[in-house]
Write an enzyme that holds these catalytic residues in place. Structure first.
Site, short mmCIF file in Angstrom:
data_model
loop_
_atom_site.label_atom_id
_atom_site.label_comp_id
_atom_site.label_asym_id
_atom_site.label_seq_id
_atom_site.Cartn_x
_atom_site.Cartn_y
_atom_site.Cartn_z
N HIS A 174 13.79 -8.81 -2.85
CA HIS A 174 13.62 -9.96 -1.48
C HIS A 174 14.56 -10.81 -1.32
O HIS A 174 14.34 -11.40 -0.12
CB HIS A 174 12.21 -10.65 -2.07
CG HIS A 174 12.32 -11.73 -3.14
ND1 HIS A 174 11.69 -12.74 -3.13
CD2 HIS A 174 13.44 -11.78 -4.14
CE1 HIS A 174 12.02 -13.50 -4.33
NE2 HIS A 174 13.19 -12.89 -4.85
N HIS A 175 15.52 -10.74 -1.63
CA HIS A 175 16.78 -11.81 -1.16
C HIS A 175 17.56 -11.02 -0.18
O HIS A 175 18.35 -11.50 0.54
CB HIS A 175 17.64 -12.15 -2.37
CG HIS A 175 16.78 -13.41 -2.99
ND1 HIS A 175 16.32 -14.59 -2.53
CD2 HIS A 175 16.55 -13.39 -4.55
CE1 HIS A 175 15.60 -15.28 -3.39
NE2 HIS A 175 15.78 -14.50 -4.47
N ALA A 176 17.83 -9.52 -0.52
CA ALA A 176 18.51 -8.62 0.31
C ALA A 176 18.36 -8.75 1.86
O ALA A 176 17.08 -8.78 2.32
CB ALA A 176 18.41 -7.20 0.02
#
Length: 181
Positions: A126-128
């Protein structure tokens, strides 16, 4: 029918990070072992991963980024885009399995084979960002899943509930101007 799916694949453990790294294989081993010890695993439909077709990854990530990530792993770099984004030679392939496993789980749900699922995958996603790895994440698994639901399954609107110590910035940035998510 087993109503809850559990996506897990031992190959996820091949994404090796440095000793003491918070995103390590032991994270999934602990989940798997606890489910086994408590007997819960026997009540779940275990789903194994298959590599994602790159076209689904390209629905969220720029091709230049995908190629740069693959090359970093092939070349044996210790990290990608940031020193905390540890990679090994297997990380690219394992990231494809993480996305592919999630997409396979979606297919199981949409085909009525399971009602819900827990996806124990590595690396996380989810941070990409669209063109940058961040927060131990390389492909934004949840953003790709949302696009997959819309494009393959014709789902008009997708809701994402993200709970973590901090929010999924990559997911936010992917959809912040898209009212369908």
């Amino acid at each position: 029918m087993k109503r809850t799916g559990f996506l897990y694949d031992d190959r996820y453990l091949l994404h090796v990070t440095w000793e003491g790294h918070p995103e390590s294989p032991s994270r999934l081993v602990a989940i798997r072992d606890h489910l086994t010890e408590t007997g819960v695993l026997d009540r779940l439909k275990v789903i194994t991963a298959e590599p994602a077709d790159q076209r689904w990854i390209e629905a969220v990530h720029k091709i230049q980024y995908i190629m740069r990530f693959e090359e970093a792993c092939i070349m044996g770099f210790p990290d990608f885009d940031h020193q905390y984004n540890a990679v090994c030679r297997d990380t690219y392939e394992i990231a494809l399995l993480a996305v592919g496993g999630i997409l396979r789980t979606i297919d199981e749900m949409m085909n009525g084979l399971i009602a819900n699922a827990f996806c124990a995958v590595r690396p996380p996603g989810h941070h990409a960002e669209v063109d940058c790895a961040m927060g131990f994440c390389f492909f934004n698994n949840i953003a790709i899943a949302a696009k997959y639901l819309q494009k393959k399954w014709g789902i008009g609107r997708v809701g994402i509930i993200d709970f973590d110590v901090h929010h999924g910035n990559g997911t936010q940035h992917t959809f912040e101007h898209d009212p369908s998510v």
